[in-house]
Design a protein around this motif. Sequence first.
Motif, mmCIF file in Angstrom:
data_model
loop_
_atom_site.group_PDB
_atom_site.id
_atom_site.type_symbol
_atom_site.label_atom_id
_atom_site.label_comp_id
_atom_site.label_asym_id
_atom_site.label_seq_id
_atom_site.Cartn_x
_atom_site.Cartn_y
_atom_site.Cartn_z
ATOM 1 N N VAL A 1 0.868 -1.174 0.000
ATOM 2 C CA VAL A 1 0.000 0.000 0.000
ATOM 3 C C VAL A 1 0.906 1.225 0.000
ATOM 4 O O VAL A 1 1.867 1.302 0.775
ATOM 5 N N ALA A 2 0.599 2.176 -0.892
ATOM 6 C CA ALA A 2 1.409 3.388 -1.028
ATOM 7 C C ALA A 2 0.573 4.614 -0.671
ATOM 8 O O ALA A 2 0.056 5.295 -1.561
ATOM 9 N N PRO A 3 0.417 4.909 0.608
ATOM 10 C CA PRO A 3 -0.407 6.049 0.986
ATOM 11 C C PRO A 3 0.186 7.371 0.516
ATOM 12 O O PRO A 3 1.410 7.524 0.390
ATOM 13 N N GLY A 4 -0.696 8.316 0.255
ATOM 14 C CA GLY A 4 -0.291 9.697 0.066
ATOM 15 C C GLY A 4 -0.235 10.355 1.422
ATOM 16 O O GLY A 4 0.008 9.693 2.439
ATOM 17 N N PRO A 5 -0.484 11.669 1.509
ATOM 18 C CA PRO A 5 -0.457 12.340 2.805
ATOM 19 C C PRO A 5 -1.573 11.844 3.717
ATOM 20 O O PRO A 5 -2.748 11.869 3.347
ATOM 21 N N VAL A 6 -1.209 11.361 4.893
ATOM 22 C CA VAL A 6 -2.166 10.852 5.867
ATOM 23 C C VAL A 6 -1.853 11.481 7.216
ATOM 24 O O VAL A 6 -0.681 11.593 7.608
ATOM 25 N N TRP A 7 -2.877 11.901 7.926
ATOM 26 C CA TRP A 7 -2.710 12.609 9.193
ATOM 27 C C TRP A 7 -2.372 11.617 10.307
ATOM 28 O O TRP A 7 -3.235 10.985 10.889
ATOM 29 N N THR A 8 -1.072 11.440 10.555
ATOM 30 C CA THR A 8 -0.573 10.523 11.574
ATOM 31 C C THR A 8 0.400 11.265 12.489
ATOM 32 O O THR A 8 0.851 12.372 12.168
ATOM 33 N N PRO A 9 0.765 10.676 13.639
ATOM 34 C CA PRO A 9 1.705 11.333 14.553
ATOM 35 C C PRO A 9 3.052 11.655 13.920
ATOM 36 O O PRO A 9 3.772 12.541 14.407
ATOM 37 N N LEU A 10 3.409 10.958 12.851
ATOM 38 C CA LEU A 10 4.692 11.207 12.192
ATOM 39 C C LEU A 10 4.757 12.622 11.610
ATOM 40 O O LEU A 10 5.835 13.207 11.512
ATOM 41 N N ILE A 11 3.608 13.175 11.240
ATOM 42 C CA ILE A 11 3.592 14.479 10.569
ATOM 43 C C ILE A 11 3.960 15.620 11.505
ATOM 44 O O ILE A 11 4.949 16.320 11.275
ATOM 45 N N PRO A 12 3.227 15.853 12.606
ATOM 46 C CA PRO A 12 3.617 16.948 13.501
ATOM 47 C C PRO A 12 4.924 16.684 14.238
ATOM 48 O O PRO A 12 5.556 17.616 14.757
ATOM 49 N N ALA A 13 5.341 15.410 14.282
ATOM 50 C CA ALA A 13 6.590 15.083 14.975
ATOM 51 C C ALA A 13 7.826 15.373 14.133
ATOM 52 O O ALA A 13 8.934 15.524 14.679
ATOM 53 N N THR A 14 7.665 15.466 12.792
ATOM 54 C CA THR A 14 8.852 15.606 11.938
ATOM 55 C C THR A 14 8.842 16.840 11.042
ATOM 56 O O THR A 14 9.903 17.252 10.576
ATOM 57 N N PHE A 15 7.677 17.417 10.768
ATOM 58 C CA PHE A 15 7.609 18.575 9.877
ATOM 59 C C PHE A 15 7.458 19.879 10.665
ATOM 60 O O PHE A 15 6.882 19.883 11.759
ATOM 61 N N PRO A 16 7.927 20.998 10.117
ATOM 62 C CA PRO A 16 7.752 22.299 10.765
ATOM 63 C C PRO A 16 6.275 22.695 10.808
ATOM 64 O O PRO A 16 5.482 22.247 9.966
ATOM 65 N N PRO A 17 5.882 23.532 11.779
ATOM 66 C CA PRO A 17 4.472 23.895 11.964
ATOM 67 C C PRO A 17 3.791 24.425 10.706
ATOM 68 O O PRO A 17 2.633 24.084 10.440
ATOM 69 N N LYS A 18 4.478 25.238 9.914
ATOM 70 C CA LYS A 18 3.871 25.792 8.711
ATOM 71 C C LYS A 18 3.508 24.692 7.724
ATOM 72 O O LYS A 18 2.443 24.736 7.081
ATOM 73 N N HIS A 19 4.378 23.721 7.599
ATOM 74 C CA HIS A 19 4.109 22.585 6.703
ATOM 75 C C HIS A 19 2.931 21.767 7.225
ATOM 76 O O HIS A 19 2.074 21.320 6.454
ATOM 77 N N GLY B 1 1.998 -9.070 -5.719
ATOM 78 C CA GLY B 1 2.973 -8.194 -6.362
ATOM 79 C C GLY B 1 2.412 -6.835 -6.747
ATOM 80 O O GLY B 1 3.031 -6.114 -7.531
ATOM 81 N N GLN B 2 1.269 -6.448 -6.168
ATOM 82 C CA GLN B 2 0.596 -5.209 -6.551
ATOM 83 C C GLN B 2 0.671 -4.166 -5.441
ATOM 84 O O GLN B 2 0.841 -4.491 -4.269
ATOM 85 N N ILE B 3 0.498 -2.909 -5.828
ATOM 86 C CA ILE B 3 0.489 -1.790 -4.879
ATOM 87 C C ILE B 3 -0.813 -1.020 -5.026
ATOM 88 O O ILE B 3 -1.192 -0.637 -6.137
ATOM 89 N N LEU B 4 -1.506 -0.785 -3.921
ATOM 90 C CA LEU B 4 -2.701 0.048 -3.911
ATOM 91 C C LEU B 4 -2.320 1.476 -3.525
ATOM 92 O O LEU B 4 -1.384 1.692 -2.759
ATOM 93 N N HIS B 5 -3.078 2.461 -4.043
ATOM 94 C CA HIS B 5 -2.677 3.873 -3.928
ATOM 95 C C HIS B 5 -3.761 4.766 -3.319
ATOM 96 O O HIS B 5 -4.399 5.553 -4.016
ATOM 97 N N PRO B 6 -3.970 4.694 -2.015
ATOM 98 C CA PRO B 6 -4.886 5.627 -1.367
ATOM 99 C C PRO B 6 -4.174 6.963 -1.115
ATOM 100 O O PRO B 6 -3.509 7.147 -0.091
ATOM 101 N N ASN B 7 -4.271 7.882 -2.066
ATOM 102 C CA ASN B 7 -3.440 9.090 -1.983
ATOM 103 C C ASN B 7 -4.187 10.390 -2.270
ATOM 104 O O ASN B 7 -3.565 11.403 -2.572
ATOM 105 N N GLY B 8 -5.504 10.356 -2.197
ATOM 106 C CA GLY B 8 -6.256 11.594 -2.416
ATOM 107 C C GLY B 8 -6.417 11.990 -3.856
ATOM 108 O O GLY B 8 -6.819 13.120 -4.140
ATOM 109 N N GLY B 9 -6.111 11.086 -4.773
ATOM 110 C CA GLY B 9 -6.363 11.342 -6.186
ATOM 111 C C GLY B 9 -5.157 11.648 -7.033
ATOM 112 O O GLY B 9 -5.294 11.894 -8.227
ATOM 113 N N GLU B 10 -3.953 11.602 -6.454
ATOM 114 C CA GLU B 10 -2.747 11.848 -7.262
ATOM 115 C C GLU B 10 -2.515 10.678 -8.208
ATOM 116 O O GLU B 10 -2.546 9.516 -7.810
ATOM 117 N N ILE B 11 -2.304 10.982 -9.474
ATOM 118 C CA ILE B 11 -2.039 9.938 -10.464
ATOM 119 C C ILE B 11 -0.537 9.650 -10.468
ATOM 120 O O ILE B 11 0.276 10.546 -10.696
#
Length: 287
Positions: A220-238, A274-284
């Motif tokens: 599974v290849a997620p796009g942006p997902v709201w998880t603890p990893l985001i506020p823990a690693t990115f600057p507040p503006k991002h 051998g397949q990958i699913l792409h839940p990513n908000g619509g990015e092709i």
Amino acid sequence: MQHGQKKRKVRPAQTVKKKQGKEKQMQPQPVFEKERDALRLRNKVAIITGGDSGIGKAVAIAFAKEGADIVIAYHEDNEDARATAARIESIGQQCLLIAGDISKPAHCKKIIQQTVNRFGKLDIVVNNAGIQFPQKELSAITPDQLKKTFETNIFAMFYLVQAAEPYLQEGASIINTTSVTAYRGSSHLLDYSATKGAIVSYTRSLSAYFAKHKIRVNGVAPGPVWTPLIPATFPPKHVSSFGSDTPLGRAGEPVEVAGCYVFLASEEASYLTGQILHPNGGEIVNA
């Protein structure tokens, strides 16, 4: 069929040219439906790395709701792990918590052994745990950071599957978490994106390795997902605008990704490997 695989006879040679009832003449008849258990993962045992929070937590809860007992392998956040275990147990399923560093082969062996000791079997392995360290400059990626990112994100997948292999039977499923960055890259997550690309190739190659044993391997290849990893690693503006550049205009929630894992682990995905699913908000992406 893998390239170069020798063809073998799997049904009678036949030609059907009738104008009516062509399907009726086929031998054997195509399968159009199966009876489905109300609980798609009933009596299954699943290991989920990084299952204490984020996507892993959502997958653990979703699996439990489908009838699976859960093993959560996590690093050190005991509070999140206990909360997730409590939710799984409230659903009526068992949950085993195993803390430690999955980048160590010995710990991966421990995870598998404790799982088998507790439940007597292993049906599903979800390699989900990952870390990232955003850097604006290539020169800022130290050898230690590079090593840690690869050891956690991809080496650990090798170690865990190696330890699990003796216990995986026909019908088992392995699901690896990669990322949209494996396909489009990321200028500030160079080492992370490199590991996620490696996971795609690992998934495809591992599926070929296990195919003869009727064990499926997908990702599974997620796009942006709201998880603890985001506020823990990115600057507040991002963080404030995270995910707003997707076609759907927002980051996904972990629960919106979990269904991909349930599907891939279930009998409904019996012809996918051998397949990958792409839940990513619509990015092709070039999948």
